[in-house]
Design an enzyme around this catalytic site. Structure first.
Site, PDB file in Angstrom:
ATOM      1  N   SER A   7       0.840  -1.197   0.000  1.00 17.17           N
ATOM      2  CA  SER A   7       0.000   0.000   0.000  1.00 17.17           C
ATOM      3  C   SER A   7       0.875   1.247   0.000  1.00 17.17           C
ATOM      4  O   SER A   7       1.685   1.462   0.902  1.00 17.17           O
ATOM      5  CB  SER A   7      -0.896   0.003   1.236  1.00 17.17           C
ATOM      6  OG  SER A   7      -1.430   1.300   1.389  1.00 17.17           O
ATOM      7  N   HIS A  32      -1.227  -1.217  -4.283  1.00 19.76           N
ATOM      8  CA  HIS A  32      -2.498  -0.864  -3.646  1.00 19.76           C
ATOM      9  C   HIS A  32      -2.547   0.646  -3.412  1.00 19.76           C
ATOM     10  O   HIS A  32      -1.655   1.222  -2.779  1.00 19.76           O
ATOM     11  CB  HIS A  32      -2.613  -1.629  -2.328  1.00 19.76           C
ATOM     12  CG  HIS A  32      -3.916  -1.488  -1.623  1.00 19.76           C
ATOM     13  ND1 HIS A  32      -5.036  -2.224  -1.975  1.00 19.76           N
ATOM     14  CD2 HIS A  32      -4.297  -0.714  -0.579  1.00 19.76           C
ATOM     15  CE1 HIS A  32      -6.035  -1.899  -1.171  1.00 19.76           C
ATOM     16  NE2 HIS A  32      -5.615  -0.982  -0.322  1.00 19.76           N
ATOM     17  N   ASP A  34      -4.711   3.704  -1.915  1.00 18.64           N
ATOM     18  CA  ASP A  34      -5.796   4.020  -0.986  1.00 18.64           C
ATOM     19  C   ASP A  34      -6.336   5.416  -1.238  1.00 18.64           C
ATOM     20  O   ASP A  34      -5.640   6.402  -1.008  1.00 18.64           O
ATOM     21  CB  ASP A  34      -5.284   3.924   0.456  1.00 18.64           C
ATOM     22  CG  ASP A  34      -5.057   2.492   0.876  1.00 18.64           C
ATOM     23  OD1 ASP A  34      -6.022   1.705   0.827  1.00 18.64           O
ATOM     24  OD2 ASP A  34      -3.914   2.146   1.243  1.00 18.64           O
ATOM     25  N   MET A  36      -8.893   8.176  -0.107  1.00 17.78           N
ATOM     26  CA  MET A  36      -9.714   8.564   1.053  1.00 17.78           C
ATOM     27  C   MET A  36     -10.220   9.987   0.871  1.00 17.78           C
ATOM     28  O   MET A  36      -9.475  10.853   0.407  1.00 17.78           O
ATOM     29  CB  MET A  36      -8.887   8.483   2.322  1.00 17.78           C
ATOM     30  CG  MET A  36      -8.256   7.114   2.555  1.00 17.78           C
ATOM     31  SD  MET A  36      -7.457   7.044   4.156  1.00 17.78           S
ATOM     32  CE  MET A  36      -6.647   5.438   4.042  1.00 17.78           C
ATOM     33  N   HIS A  65      -8.332   1.262  -4.146  1.00 12.34           N
ATOM     34  CA  HIS A  65      -9.264   1.010  -3.037  1.00 12.34           C
ATOM     35  C   HIS A  65      -9.971   2.325  -2.708  1.00 12.34           C
ATOM     36  O   HIS A  65      -9.390   3.218  -2.097  1.00 12.34           O
ATOM     37  CB  HIS A  65      -8.436   0.487  -1.844  1.00 12.34           C
ATOM     38  CG  HIS A  65      -9.218   0.239  -0.601  1.00 12.34           C
ATOM     39  ND1 HIS A  65      -8.629  -0.001   0.623  1.00 12.34           N
ATOM     40  CD2 HIS A  65     -10.567   0.165  -0.383  1.00 12.34           C
ATOM     41  CE1 HIS A  65      -9.564  -0.188   1.538  1.00 12.34           C
ATOM     42  NE2 HIS A  65     -10.738  -0.090   0.962  1.00 12.34           N
ATOM     43  N   MET A  67     -12.142   4.527  -0.706  1.00 10.21           N
ATOM     44  CA  MET A  67     -12.793   4.739   0.598  1.00 10.21           C
ATOM     45  C   MET A  67     -13.430   6.121   0.523  1.00 10.21           C
ATOM     46  O   MET A  67     -13.017   7.067   1.206  1.00 10.21           O
ATOM     47  CB  MET A  67     -11.743   4.662   1.712  1.00 10.21           C
ATOM     48  CG  MET A  67     -11.310   3.227   2.001  1.00 10.21           C
ATOM     49  SD  MET A  67      -9.770   3.166   2.923  1.00 10.21           S
ATOM     50  CE  MET A  67      -8.617   3.282   1.566  1.00 10.21           C
ATOM     51  N   MET A 136     -11.607  -5.894   5.009  1.00  8.12           N
ATOM     52  CA  MET A 136     -10.793  -5.020   5.860  1.00  8.12           C
ATOM     53  C   MET A 136     -10.479  -5.757   7.160  1.00  8.12           C
ATOM     54  O   MET A 136     -11.387  -6.296   7.806  1.00  8.12           O
ATOM     55  CB  MET A 136     -11.536  -3.726   6.185  1.00  8.12           C
ATOM     56  CG  MET A 136     -11.729  -2.767   5.020  1.00  8.12           C
ATOM     57  SD  MET A 136     -10.222  -2.241   4.184  1.00  8.12           S
ATOM     58  CE  MET A 136      -9.282  -1.488   5.518  1.00  8.12           C
ATOM     59  N   ASP A 174      -6.725  -6.478   4.090  1.00  5.14           N
ATOM     60  CA  ASP A 174      -6.108  -5.151   4.136  1.00  5.14           C
ATOM     61  C   ASP A 174      -6.160  -4.588   5.551  1.00  5.14           C
ATOM     62  O   ASP A 174      -7.236  -4.353   6.096  1.00  5.14           O
ATOM     63  CB  ASP A 174      -6.877  -4.231   3.160  1.00  5.14           C
ATOM     64  CG  ASP A 174      -6.285  -2.841   3.065  1.00  5.14           C
ATOM     65  OD1 ASP A 174      -5.212  -2.603   3.632  1.00  5.14           O
ATOM     66  OD2 ASP A 174      -6.908  -1.991   2.388  1.00  5.14           O
TER      67      ASP A 174
HETATM   68  C1  DX5 Z   1      -6.381   1.492   5.588  1.00  5.84           C
HETATM   69  C2  DX5 Z   1      -5.922   1.193   4.183  1.00  5.84           C
HETATM   70  C3  DX5 Z   1      -4.804   0.250   4.106  1.00  5.84           C
HETATM   71  C4  DX5 Z   1      -3.535   0.701   4.772  1.00  5.84           C
HETATM   72  C5  DX5 Z   1      -2.897  -0.527   5.345  1.00  5.84           C
HETATM   73  O1  DX5 Z   1      -7.569   2.192   5.529  1.00  5.84           O
HETATM   74  O2  DX5 Z   1      -6.987   0.659   3.418  1.00  5.84           O
HETATM   75  O3  DX5 Z   1      -4.556  -0.144   2.769  1.00  5.84           O
HETATM   76  O4  DX5 Z   1      -2.627   1.323   3.916  1.00  5.84           O
HETATM   77  O5  DX5 Z   1      -1.808  -0.162   6.114  1.00  5.84           O
HETATM   78  P1  DX5 Z   1      -1.079  -1.174   7.112  1.00  5.84           P
HETATM   79  O6  DX5 Z   1      -0.589  -2.335   6.297  1.00  5.84           O
HETATM   80  O7  DX5 Z   1       0.014  -0.339   7.692  1.00  5.84           O
HETATM   81  O8  DX5 Z   1      -2.110  -1.595   8.120  1.00  5.84           O
HETATM   82 ZN    ZN Z   2      -6.499  -0.185   1.434  1.00  6.96          ZN
END
Ligand code: DX5
Ligand code: ZN
Length: 219
Positions: A7, A32, A34, A36, A65, A67, A136, A174
């Site tokens: 990620s 990956h 993320d 947000m 991903h 969110m 998750m 994840d």
């Molecule tokens: C959290 C993200 C993850 C995050 C995971 O909301 O969706 O992808 O980057 O990070 P680690 O591996 O540090 O838990």
């Molecule tokens: Zn993620």
């Protein structure tokens, strides 16, 4: 085969191009990303423009991903930016089936993501519409959180459902994945491992990826 998806959230944001090359050299399969929005989750990250510039620098499969609230508004932009997979959270979709179709119509692999507290029954009738389910293993919003072990039986249950229906749907986990928790997730039935802190968060990305692979060797 178990695939690794580092990620980018845990990478050095001041040199993302270099960070992506490091992941590529480490031999991982996916990147990956993320996304947000400060609304569905408390944090804000980046949007399609960044995905697009990284796309020109990498051959990795881009695993986006989302969110974000109202994901349909942004699916075309992420598809154009070069996403290979787009995951939407079931908690954000009023018309989940339509949203998944929307992703597929853009020529992108559709995936659905579930928060730890969201039951598998919410995706029962869309399983044949997705290439991947993202479970998750932390509450979404931040990297570096602790793996929630209560999700393990959910992974196992989903693996059973997928196999019994004869589907070939990937199970991605994840959050909080490291050399201690990866074997638990893989034993339960996960086959794509997202890892932020355990890969990009480490000084040597290749060594970190190898440590993670070694932890699940032979399972
Ligand atoms: C959290 C993200 C993850 C995050 C995971 O909301 O969706 O992808 O980057 O990070 P680690 O591996 O540090 O838990
Ligand atoms: Zn993620």
């Amino acid at each position: 085969m178990i695939r690794l998806a580092p990620s980018l959230l845990a990478a050095d944001f001041s040199s993302l191009g270099t960070e992506v090359s490091k992941a590529e050299q480490a031999g991982v399969e996916l990147l990956h990303l993320d996304i947000m929005d400060g609304h569905f989750v408390p944090n804000i990250t980046f949007g399609p423009d960044l995905v697009k510039v990284l796309r020109s620098k990498s051959k990795l499969l881009f695993d986006v991903h989302l969110m974000i609230a109202e994901p349909d508004r942004y699916i075309p932009a992420f598809a154009r930016a070069g996403a290979d997979f787009i995951s939407v959270h079931v908690e954000t979709c009023l018309h989940l089936h339509r949203t998944l179709q929307n992703i597929r119509e853009q020529g992108v692999k559709a995936a659905v993501a579930l928060n730890p507290a969201t039951p598998l029954s919410t995706i029962e009738y869309v399983l044949s519409e997705v290439e991947m389910v993202l479970l998750m293993t932390v509450n979404p919003g931040f990297g570096g959180q602790q793996f929630i072990k209560a999700v393990l039986p959910k992974i196992a249950e989903l693996r059973k459902i997928i196999d019994s229906k004869g589907l070939s749907v990937d199970i991605e986990v994840d959050g909080g994945i490291n050399a201690e928790t990866a074997p638990l997730a893989v034993q339960a039935g996960a086959n794509i491992l997202v890892a932020g802190s355990a890969i990009f968060g480490q000084p040597d990305v290749s060594l970190a990826a190898k440590t993670l692979r070694d932890s699940i060797a032979g399972i």
